[in-house]
Scaffold this active site. Structure first.
Site, PDB file in Angstrom:
ATOM      1  N   HIS A 104     -25.870  -4.335  30.627  1.00  0.00           N
ATOM      2  CA  HIS A 104     -25.119  -4.108  29.300  1.00  0.00           C
ATOM      3  C   HIS A 104     -25.521  -2.569  28.697  1.00  0.00           C
ATOM      4  CE1 HIS A 104     -24.273  -3.929  24.746  1.00  0.00           C
ATOM      5  NE2 HIS A 104     -23.104  -3.776  25.321  1.00  0.00           N
ATOM      6  N   SER A 105     -24.522  -1.683  28.763  1.00  0.00           N
ATOM      7  CA  SER A 105     -24.925  -0.403  28.019  1.00  0.00           C
ATOM      8  C   SER A 105     -25.832   0.351  28.851  1.00  0.00           C
ATOM      9  CB  SER A 105     -25.146  -0.800  26.657  1.00  0.00           C
ATOM     10  OG  SER A 105     -25.035   0.518  25.916  1.00  0.00           O
ATOM     11  N   MET A 106     -27.043   0.581  28.131  1.00  0.00           N
ATOM     12  CA  MET A 106     -27.982   1.420  28.833  1.00  0.00           C
ATOM     13  C   MET A 106     -28.579   0.756  29.918  1.00  0.00           C
ATOM     14  SD  MET A 106     -31.610   2.483  27.319  1.00  0.00           S
ATOM     15  CE  MET A 106     -32.713   1.052  27.415  1.00  0.00           C
ATOM     16  N   ALA A 141     -26.610  -1.273  31.981  1.00  0.00           N
ATOM     17  CA  ALA A 141     -25.883  -0.864  33.050  1.00  0.00           C
ATOM     18  C   ALA A 141     -26.090   0.261  33.659  1.00  0.00           C
ATOM     19  CB  ALA A 141     -24.313  -0.725  32.521  1.00  0.00           C
ATOM     20  N   HIS A 148     -18.296  -3.092  21.807  1.00  0.00           N
ATOM     21  CA  HIS A 148     -19.195  -2.756  22.705  1.00  0.00           C
ATOM     22  C   HIS A 148     -20.104  -4.161  23.283  1.00  0.00           C
ATOM     23  CE1 HIS A 148     -21.900  -0.253  25.017  1.00  0.00           C
ATOM     24  NE2 HIS A 148     -22.998  -0.560  23.908  1.00  0.00           N
TER      25      HIS A 148
END
Length: 287
Positions: A101-103, A105, A263
């Site tokens: 997820h996010s960072m 990813a 997000h």
């Protein structure tokens, strides 16, 4: 909701990390990577909805219950890639999938692009490429980072008199989250101090990056992906606003699904977690 997981500590050659283990020991191996300033609780709603997988949900270095990097060290994103490889070695996994997820990813894409032989599948939530910087801005960015490093010793983490105050602050933070999501992250991310509670996270995580990949560098990792990749885009998230994203995705073999939510759609509520699970269950269990 009371997810069933095992709390473990992983003694890597260079650092000790904490993690939650989900699923059967003989399940398909998956390493789950959370976003910046989050922790392993990011997957508290999603992981129990992914049966048949052996999920190692890490606290990244400097986050949650993991160790902070030594004095003088930094938190370059490629150092997280090395940490993940060392975690895979701990479990004896020569080939594994990544759920990021996010960072998390972004770290997943860097690893899969660099060492495609190690990564079987990529399941990404509202994250793909790091923030980039071009050559002409490099001197200014390094100056900003150096000044921030020198000023860090004089700064103190916020202290919240009540747990709920910290939860409210996290709700309004980068990548705003629901109250339930903030409570899950705070339960793992806070520690008691005189006067109340503060975050366990390393203060150095908030420093600006002294050097960023250029857009060409970052896109090269995406273009070099060889494993099946499934990307969930949050309609009210952060990734869709990145310049050139849709054009890049048209060039590469990345399956993408747009889902309603912010997000942290996989953590904000049960419905969002189920929608993400519905995308990833058949994908991660495919041969």
């Amino acid at each position: 909701m009371s997810p069933i997981f095992e709390e473990v500590r992983l003694r890597l050659p260079h650092i000790e990390l904490a993690a939650h283990l989900y699923g059967p020991e003989d399940g398909l191996p998956v390493i789950a990577l959370h976003g910046w300033l989050d922790n392993a609780a990011s997957f508290a709603r999603l992981a129990p909805r992914l049966p048949g997988l052996r999920i190692v949900a890490l606290d990244f270095a400097g986050h949650g219950h993991s160790d902070h990097r030594p004095l003088g060290a930094s938190y370059a994103i490629w150092d997280y890639v090395h940490d993940v490889l060392q975690v895979a070695e701990q479990f004896g996994w020569q080939r594994f999938s990544l759920l990021g997820h996010s960072m998390g990813a972004i770290v997943s894409v860097l690893l899969a692009g660099a060492l495609p032989e190690r990564v079987a599948r990529l399941a990404l939530i509202d994250g793909l490429m790091p923030y980039t910087g071009e050559a002409e801005s490099a001197p200014q960015k390094l100056a900003e980072a150096l000044k921030a490093q020198m000023a860090l010793a004089g700064k103190r983490k916020p202290v919240y008199a009540q747990f709920d105050r910290a939860v409210e602050a996290r709700m309004r933070g980068v990548g705003a989250v629901s109250r339930e999501a903030a409570e899950l992250l705070a339960q793992r991310g806070l520690m008691p101090v005189p006067g109340g509670f503060t975050w366990r996270t390393d203060s150095r995580l908030t420093l600006p990056s002294p050097l960023r990949l250029t857009r060409a560098h970052a896109q090269a990792f995406v273009r070099h992906l060889q494993c099946p990749t499934s990307l969930v885009l949050a309609e009210q998230g952060m990734l869709l606003a990145q310049p050139g994203l849709r054009e890049l995705l048209e060039e590469v073999s990345v399956s993408r699904t747009e889902l309603p939510g912010g997000h942290h759609l996989h953590l904000d509520d049960e419905g969002g977690a189920q929608l993400v699970a519905d995308c990833f269950n058949p994908f991660l269990r495919s041969p």
